[in-house]
Design a protein around this motif. Structure first.
Motif, PDB file in Angstrom:
ATOM      1  N   ARG A   1      -6.917  -3.985  -6.350  1.00  0.00           N
ATOM      2  CA  ARG A   1      -7.865  -3.440  -5.312  1.00  0.00           C
ATOM      3  C   ARG A   1      -8.308  -4.533  -4.208  1.00  0.00           C
TER       4      ARG A   1
ATOM      5  N   GLY B   1      -5.143  -4.842  -0.950  1.00  0.00           N
ATOM      6  CA  GLY B   1      -4.621  -4.375  -2.357  1.00  0.00           C
ATOM      7  C   GLY B   1      -3.180  -3.395  -2.130  1.00  0.00           C
TER       8      GLY B   1
ATOM      9  N   SER C   1      -1.837  -2.054 -10.141  1.00  0.00           N
ATOM     10  CA  SER C   1      -2.700  -1.914  -8.996  1.00  0.00           C
ATOM     11  C   SER C   1      -3.562  -3.084  -8.467  1.00  0.00           C
TER      12      SER C   1
ATOM     13  N   SER D   1       0.902  -1.213  -0.018  1.00  0.00           N
ATOM     14  CA  SER D   1       0.114   0.252  -0.004  1.00  0.00           C
ATOM     15  C   SER D   1       0.912   1.217  -0.127  1.00  0.00           C
TER      16      SER D   1
END
Length: 139
Positions: A59, A63, A57, A27
C-alpha cells in the motif's frame, strides 16, 4: 482447451512483476499502460493471484504489487490454474469411449507438462520469439 483473456492477461501481469523482481512494487497502472490493457480488468485478475499467495500488495503512494516468490518458483501452470481453473481439454471425459478417453488424457498431460515446466523466469527471458541465448554458428 482455450485460455481466455483472464489467463493471458494474468500471465502478462506475472511476467511484468518477474521483470521487476527485487526492485520494489509495480503498479497495475504501469502494467496496463505498457501493455495497452485495462487497469480495471487487471485489478480483477490480481485479486485471485494475491489470494493464492503468488503476489503480494504494497500500500501507499509508491505501492503496487510484487511476486511473493522468486520468478523461477512460479510456473505458468500455477497462474493458469488460478485464473482458468483445472486444465482439461474436454468435459465429461469419463463418458468417452476408451480410445478417445486416452487421447484426451494424453493431450491434457502434454499441456500440463508444458505449463508446469515453464517458469516466469523462462517467460521473462524469452524475447521476440527467441531465447536470450542465440545459437552460435562457426564457419
Amino acid at each position: 482447451m482455450k485460455i481466455s483473456t483472464k489467463g493471458r492477461y494474468g500471465l502478462t501481469i506475472m511476467i511484468e512483476l518477474a521483470r521487476s523482481y527485487g526492485e520494489g512494487p509495480v503498479s497495475l497502472k504501469t502494467i496496463a499502460r505498457e501493455n495497452h490493457l485495462s487497469e480495471h480488468y487487471l485489478e480483477q485478475l490480481v485479486a485471485p493471484l494475491r489470494n493464492a499467495s503468488l503476489v503480494k500488495s504494497i500500500r501507499g503512494a509508491y505501492g503496487g504489487y510484487m511476486l511473493a516468490k522468486e520468478p523461477d518458483q512460479i510456473t505458468a501452470g500455477d497462474v493458469i490454474r488460478i485464473l482458468e481453473g483445472p486444465i482439461t481439454p474436454v468435459e465429461g471425459i469419463e463418458d468417452e469411449e476408451p480410445a478417445k478417453q486416452a487421447l484426451w488424457i494424453r493431450i491434457r498431460d502434454a499441456v500440463k507438462n508444458v505449463l508446469d515446466t515453464t517458469t516466469l523466469e523462462d517467460l521473462m527471458k524469452h524475447e521476440d520469439g527467441e531465447s536470450q541465448e542465440p545459437y552460435m554458428f562457426y564457419i
